[in-house]
Design an enzyme around this catalytic site. Structure first.
Site, mmCIF file in Angstrom:
data_model
loop_
_atom_site.group_PDB
_atom_site.id
_atom_site.type_symbol
_atom_site.label_atom_id
_atom_site.label_comp_id
_atom_site.label_asym_id
_atom_site.label_seq_id
_atom_site.Cartn_x
_atom_site.Cartn_y
_atom_site.Cartn_z
ATOM 1 N N TYR A 288 0.844 -1.199 0.000
ATOM 2 C CA TYR A 288 0.000 0.000 0.000
ATOM 3 C C TYR A 288 0.880 1.250 0.000
ATOM 4 O O TYR A 288 1.752 1.415 0.861
ATOM 5 C CB TYR A 288 -0.919 0.007 1.228
ATOM 6 C CG TYR A 288 -2.055 0.990 1.109
ATOM 7 C CD1 TYR A 288 -3.245 0.614 0.501
ATOM 8 C CD2 TYR A 288 -1.937 2.288 1.578
ATOM 9 C CE1 TYR A 288 -4.305 1.516 0.377
ATOM 10 C CE2 TYR A 288 -2.980 3.189 1.456
ATOM 11 C CZ TYR A 288 -4.157 2.803 0.857
ATOM 12 O OH TYR A 288 -5.187 3.693 0.724
ATOM 13 N N TYR A 338 -5.385 5.488 -8.253
ATOM 14 C CA TYR A 338 -5.717 5.300 -6.840
ATOM 15 C C TYR A 338 -7.180 4.926 -6.680
ATOM 16 O O TYR A 338 -8.073 5.708 -7.000
ATOM 17 C CB TYR A 338 -5.428 6.595 -6.085
ATOM 18 C CG TYR A 338 -5.831 6.601 -4.616
ATOM 19 C CD1 TYR A 338 -4.973 6.112 -3.645
ATOM 20 C CD2 TYR A 338 -7.056 7.115 -4.214
ATOM 21 C CE1 TYR A 338 -5.325 6.141 -2.304
ATOM 22 C CE2 TYR A 338 -7.426 7.134 -2.873
ATOM 23 C CZ TYR A 338 -6.555 6.652 -1.925
ATOM 24 O OH TYR A 338 -6.901 6.675 -0.602
#
Length: 387
Positions: A288, A338
């Site tokens: 992440y 994203y």
């Protein structure tokens, strides 16, 4: 419930078009992603009996998505959640299938993250932030109004304690931008990054420069989870879940005792134990990457580099193709796009499936991968997958 290792699988992944201004609704984007995932799995909408999503009041509901797909599901679930929510919802799906309540679950994240109500797109005024962020009235007047400021404090302390440098953060960015050059769907496809360019870029919020930030984008992603038995009947090659740990929240109280700890430190031993593998068994990773430093701290937490040595680990090129741990091989959230972490999971599924075989985008000998989630230092998740 006993071990779930290899008993459940991801059989479908899909995404909508990625843009900075979709000109449409999150529902429309979610429909595009869901249909792409269904096509990938060779399933029909009626085969899905559970729908789940996460958002920050910026999406459509699972009930809406199911309705527009023409499905009457047994179960819908929408949570308020951030970057560790994908792993948590996959864990929920596995539990519901394990207990016989559901057969096949579609999980999605849909957002107009650039043109709508998000950090990059506006739509939030100060008064809304005061109420939206826990303790907002105590931090926003002092300039701490976004994750960049909050995570920057942790990053600065960590850099001070371990000797991490600005250049080490830059190596994370350079590695992921290099991967983006192989991905025509990445925002920064055709726009490689050099260390000189990175170093010359001014700070936006110390220690983060423009390239250290993830990209706000308009898009939706979808994932389909089912049992290993049902996965055999799907069109796609199943990717089996070896281990899963979804620690959505760790008490802030541990910060008072040890400010260096993060939730990933607790998730890591759980996911490795369940999968019965070690860090050296991992061939590819999706870490992440809301900010470059978050990647470095997780590389430590998941045992890929000892504390104090992670800077050298990335400087040696280990996140690149041919390195010890090729990571975020579509470009990650720093340079692809994203969707709150889900796009990273789509990429790890495709790598473990060997979808890029024969191209320079495929990680060699890629059999086991790890994907991690991070919503903050106190929230994390992780999943280990195999071919």
């Amino acid at each position: 419930m006993g071990s779930i290792k290899d008993r459940y699988a991801i059989v479908g992944v899909g995404e909508s078009e990625r843009s900075k201004n979709s000109g449409t609704t999150p529902l429309h984007l979610a429909l595009d992603a869901a249909r792409a995932a269904l096509n990938d799995a060779g399933l029909q909408a009626k085969d899905i009996d559970g729908f789940m999503s996460y958002s920050e009041n910026d999406s459509c509901t699972s009930h809406q998505l199911a309705t527009y797909l023409g499905v009457r599901p047994k179960y819908v679930k929408d949570i308020m959640g951030g970057g560790s929510s994908t792993e948590m919802l996959i864990a929920d799906a596995v539990g519901l299938i394990e207990t016989g309540q559901l057969n096949t679950v579609l999980i999605y994240r849909s957002m107009n993250g650039r043109s709508g109500v998000r950090m990059g797109g506006g739509g939030w005024d100060v008064n809304m932030l005061q109420s939206a962020i826990e303790g907002g009235s105590f931090i926003i007047p002092y300039g701490a109004g976004s994750p960049a400021q909050w995570f920057g404090l942790f990053a600065t302390r960590h850099m001070h304690e371990t000797g991490l440098t600005q250049e080490h953060l830059g190596h994370v960015c350079l590695s992921f931008y290099e991967h983006a050059q192989r991905n025509p769907k990445a925002y920064f496809y055709g726009k490689p990054l050099t260390m000189e360019e990175y170093q010359k870029t001014p700070y936006l919020s110390y220690p983060f420069k423009k390239h250290d930030f993830c990209l706000e984008s308009d898009e939706a992603n979808a994932i389909i989870v089912t049992s290993a038995d049902r996965a055999k009947d799907c069109k796609s090659k199943p990717v089996y879940i070896m281990g899963l740990s979804a620690r959505q929240c760790v008490s802030h109280a541990h910060y008072w005792n040890d400010l260096s700890e993060v939730a990933a430190d607790y998730v890591a031993p759980e996911v490795y134990k369940m999968a019965d593998v070690k860090p050296e068994d991992i061939n590819v990773a999706s870490i992440y990457d809301c900010y470059s430093w978050v990647v470095l701290r997780q590389l430590e937490a998941y045992g890929f580099a000892p504390r104090g040595e992670v800077g050298n680990f990335v400087a040696e090129g280990n996140l690149r193709m041919g390195g010890k741990l090729p990571s975020n091989t579509a470009g990650g959230m720093l340079s692809e796009g994203y969707t709150h972490g889900m796009n990273n999971i789509l990429e790890i599924v495709r790598q473990v499936r060997h979808e890029y075989k024969g191209s320079d985008r495929q990680v060699e000998n890629c059999e086991i991968g790890i994907c991690t989630g991070w919503a903050g230092p106190d929230m994390a998740g992780a999943m280990i997958l195999r071919n």
